[in-house]
Design an enzyme around this catalytic site. Structure first.
Site, mmCIF file in Angstrom:
data_model
loop_
_atom_site.group_PDB
_atom_site.id
_atom_site.type_symbol
_atom_site.label_atom_id
_atom_site.label_comp_id
_atom_site.label_asym_id
_atom_site.label_seq_id
_atom_site.Cartn_x
_atom_site.Cartn_y
_atom_site.Cartn_z
ATOM 1 N N ASP A 269 35.568 -85.520 8.621
ATOM 2 C CA ASP A 269 35.627 -84.195 7.996
ATOM 3 C C ASP A 269 35.209 -83.099 8.964
ATOM 4 O O ASP A 269 35.691 -81.971 8.881
ATOM 5 C CB ASP A 269 34.736 -84.151 6.747
ATOM 6 C CG ASP A 269 35.100 -85.238 5.758
ATOM 7 O OD1 ASP A 269 35.966 -84.990 4.917
ATOM 8 O OD2 ASP A 269 34.534 -86.343 5.853
ATOM 9 N N GLU B 86 40.820 -75.075 5.013
ATOM 10 C CA GLU B 86 41.990 -75.880 4.653
ATOM 11 C C GLU B 86 42.409 -75.559 3.223
ATOM 12 O O GLU B 86 41.586 -75.355 2.337
ATOM 13 C CB GLU B 86 41.690 -77.381 4.807
ATOM 14 C CG GLU B 86 42.939 -78.213 4.674
ATOM 15 C CD GLU B 86 42.788 -79.642 5.204
ATOM 16 O OE1 GLU B 86 41.927 -79.894 6.061
ATOM 17 O OE2 GLU B 86 43.555 -80.503 4.745
ATOM 18 N N ASP C 150 36.512 -77.769 6.009
ATOM 19 C CA ASP C 150 37.318 -78.744 5.272
ATOM 20 C C ASP C 150 36.595 -78.974 3.944
ATOM 21 O O ASP C 150 35.606 -79.699 3.890
ATOM 22 C CB ASP C 150 37.406 -80.048 6.080
ATOM 23 C CG ASP C 150 38.226 -81.111 5.371
ATOM 24 O OD1 ASP C 150 39.068 -80.755 4.527
ATOM 25 O OD2 ASP C 150 38.017 -82.301 5.664
#
EC number: 3.1.21.10
Lengths: 154, 154
Positions: free
Chosen positions: A139, A67, A7
């Site tokens: 996260d 992501e 992420d």
């Protein structure tokens, strides 16, 4: 198959490493690379690249799932996109295949609907990885969700 | 003082190296790092980082000046911002001080007004570096303009 989920960010890069075997998925590691907001942007990205290289060497993933973003409006997100470039470049230096998923696709893969909220995604991550406590911080949990998406969407 | 100017991009990264001494500025090198649009984004950024490292080792600049962006709206510019992150990170790995200028400030520094057109900037670059022919391609000329701005705004 061993999958590294990422992420991306500048202040915090979430990461999660999973191992898959048949219908079982196990969490091997998760956490965040945190950088000091008092230091210049360039040095923070050097730190991200260095820590990410250590993670890759330590866990030897076969696939990276990252992501994906689409739109950016503030100057703050520019820093995030720049850091994402450093992440993608660093993964590529190791010859790692990279798959990328936008948030909605991650939610869809984990919960069955693209507008799931954070808690629903977190519950799915815990269920799929047989975790008794939620992975922290957020996260890191998000990175595990991306890694799982990389597995489900293979 | 030796200054490396960079006009960031994914398909083309413009670069220009200038040497300054008193009121004289000389161009040492300029050109572009071009990447193959048929290859994955990550590999293209690996190439940018590698070529940039070679440039830094060859020219040993004391300062890097990089064009700065503010707003992005298309998914195409996301690739440019990501590549810019790789550029900034690579410069930082060498401990190079980095200065950043938005396009308007570069135009202002070279021509005296922030809304100068491309030709006016190009003429200023040629005049300041005593060049008889315009540096080509455009991205290389832009990189020289950023390098000169780094010198004028020191």
């Amino acid at each position: 198959m061993r999958i590294l989920g990422i992420d991306p960010g500048l202040a915090r890069v979430g990461y999660g490493v999973i191992e898959t075997a048949g219908r079982e998925q196990t969490m091997l590691d998760c956490g965040i690379i945190r950088t000091d907001s008092g230091r210049p942007e360039g040095e923070r990205m050097v730190e991200i690249a260095r820590d990410l290289r250590q993670l890759i060497r330590a866990w030897k993933p076969e696939l990276a799932a990252v992501e994906k973003f689409f739109f950016y409006r503030s100057s703050n997100t520019i820093a995030v996109v720049q850091a994402r470039g450093v992440v993608i470049m660093t993964l590529s230096r190791f010859g790692l295949p990279i798959v990328e998923f936008p948030p909605m696709q991650i939610k869809q893969a984990l919960t069955g609907h693209g507008h799931a909220d954070k808690d629903e995604v977190l519950e799915a991550v815990m269920r799929e990885l047989s975790l008794e406590t939620p992975p922290r911080p957020d996260d890191a949990a998000d990175a595990l969700a991306v890694a799982l998406t990389g597995w489900f969407q293979r």
